[in-house]
Design an enzyme around this catalytic site. Structure first.
Site, PDB file in Angstrom:
ATOM      1  CG  LEU A 193       1.979  -1.079 -10.006  1.00 55.59           C
ATOM      2  CD1 LEU A 193       2.787  -1.037  -8.605  1.00 55.59           C
ATOM      3  CD2 LEU A 193       1.790   0.185 -10.956  1.00 55.59           C
ATOM      4  N   GLY A 228       0.266  -6.394  -6.439  1.00 60.53           N
ATOM      5  CA  GLY A 228       1.116  -5.885  -7.561  1.00 60.53           C
ATOM      6  C   GLY A 228       0.710  -6.445  -8.857  1.00 60.53           C
ATOM      7  CG  ASN A 229      -1.935  -9.787  -9.441  1.00 57.95           C
ATOM      8  OD1 ASN A 229      -0.668 -10.241  -9.498  1.00 57.95           O
ATOM      9  ND2 ASN A 229      -2.859 -10.320  -8.567  1.00 57.95           N
ATOM     10  CD  GLU A 267      -2.258   1.362  -8.766  1.00 52.60           C
ATOM     11  OE1 GLU A 267      -2.957   2.646  -9.023  1.00 52.60           O
ATOM     12  OE2 GLU A 267      -2.375   0.578  -9.198  1.00 52.60           O
ATOM     13  CG  ASP A 268      -5.163   3.305  -5.886  1.00 58.02           C
ATOM     14  OD1 ASP A 268      -4.492   2.711  -6.392  1.00 58.02           O
ATOM     15  OD2 ASP A 268      -6.220   3.201  -5.757  1.00 58.02           O
ATOM     16  CG  PHE A 326     -10.226  -2.959   1.870  1.00 58.51           C
ATOM     17  CD1 PHE A 326      -9.542  -3.507   0.587  1.00 58.51           C
ATOM     18  CD2 PHE A 326     -11.113  -2.135   1.578  1.00 58.51           C
ATOM     19  CE1 PHE A 326      -9.875  -3.373  -0.494  1.00 58.51           C
ATOM     20  CE2 PHE A 326     -11.416  -1.650   0.360  1.00 58.51           C
ATOM     21  CZ  PHE A 326     -10.834  -2.359  -0.860  1.00 58.51           C
ATOM     22  NE  ARG A 329     -13.784   5.229  -6.995  1.00 64.57           N
ATOM     23  CZ  ARG A 329     -12.941   4.351  -7.101  1.00 64.57           C
ATOM     24  NH1 ARG A 329     -11.636   4.591  -6.878  1.00 64.57           N
ATOM     25  NH2 ARG A 329     -13.100   3.319  -7.948  1.00 64.57           N
ATOM     26  CG  ASP A 380      -3.336  -5.805  -1.892  1.00 64.02           C
ATOM     27  OD1 ASP A 380      -2.623  -6.330  -1.220  1.00 64.02           O
ATOM     28  OD2 ASP A 380      -4.684  -5.630  -2.124  1.00 64.02           O
TER      29      ASP A 380
END
Ligand code: IMP
Ligand code: MG
Length: 179
Positions: free
Chosen positions: A109, A106-107, A100-101, A153, A166, A104
């Site tokens: 994951l 955690g939702n 995963e990048d 951010f 990106r 934040d």
């Protein structure tokens, strides 16, 4: 009132990232002495990290991806996580390493971990390039973490804001200011 976006200075340089990703590859190689390993990248944010990471893991492995959508064009989490692409590779009986990048809230994951555990992998671990350390409750704490991230951010090295930035080879903060 239009919002202006301003790219801040690099938080993690390309050189820092390359050195840490090499170490992560060695940590991961040490952790899996045997068995089938599937490195599963969470698109799109992990695409650059994944390509560097797998080239630094000197053991046999397979690569697949899944697509989870959790963010719109804003800079705060919506709490709504959808799975848009499901890996085609068989997960049962394999060591699954979810790449995963950034962690934040955690939702994302938590939703993915529940889903992947249902596929009966031999083991499930998470490798996160960045961890903001603000998630209230994680179903599974990432075993491999590149860097603790500041509460900003961040964009670049795969991370986006509304699909922009990106491609940056480094990670920088993005400030949103009301004009
Ligand atoms: P979470 O579900 O709140 O942990 O957010 C996970 C996903 O949100 C990450 O995989 C990213 O795609 C995105 N995200 C969270 N924080 C940032 C950030 O600082 N910059 C860019 N994307 C982020
Ligand atoms: Mg992501």
């Amino acid at each position: 009132m239009p919002a202006a976006l301003e790219l801040g200075a690099a938080v993690f340089s390309a050189e820092q990232i390359a050195a840490r990703v090499q170490e992560l590859g060695e940590e991961i190689d040490d952790h899996y002495p045997s068995g089938d390993l599937l490195v599963l990248g969470v698109l799109k944010g992990s695409f650059i990290f994944m390509s560097d990471l797998v080239r630094n893991i000197p053991r046999p492995l397979q690569v697949d991806f899944l697509v989870a959508a959790s963010y719109g064009s804003g800079t705060t989490t919506s709490g709504d996580v959808r799975l848009l692409y499901d890996p085609e590779t068989q997960l049962r009986g394999k060591h699954i390493l979810l790449a995963e990048d950034i962690v934040d809230s955690g939702n994302t994951l938590n939703r993915l971990v529940r889903l992947l555990e249902g596929r009966e992998p031999r083991s499930l671990e998470i490798c996160a390039l960045l961890h903001k350390r603000i998630a209230r409750s994680l179903e599974l704490e990432p075993r491999f973490v590149g860097f603790d991230a500041p509460p900003l951010f961040l964009v670049g090295y795969g991370l986006d804001h509304a699909e922009d930035f990106r491609h940056l080879p480094y990670i920088a903060s993005l400030e949103v200011s009301k004009e």
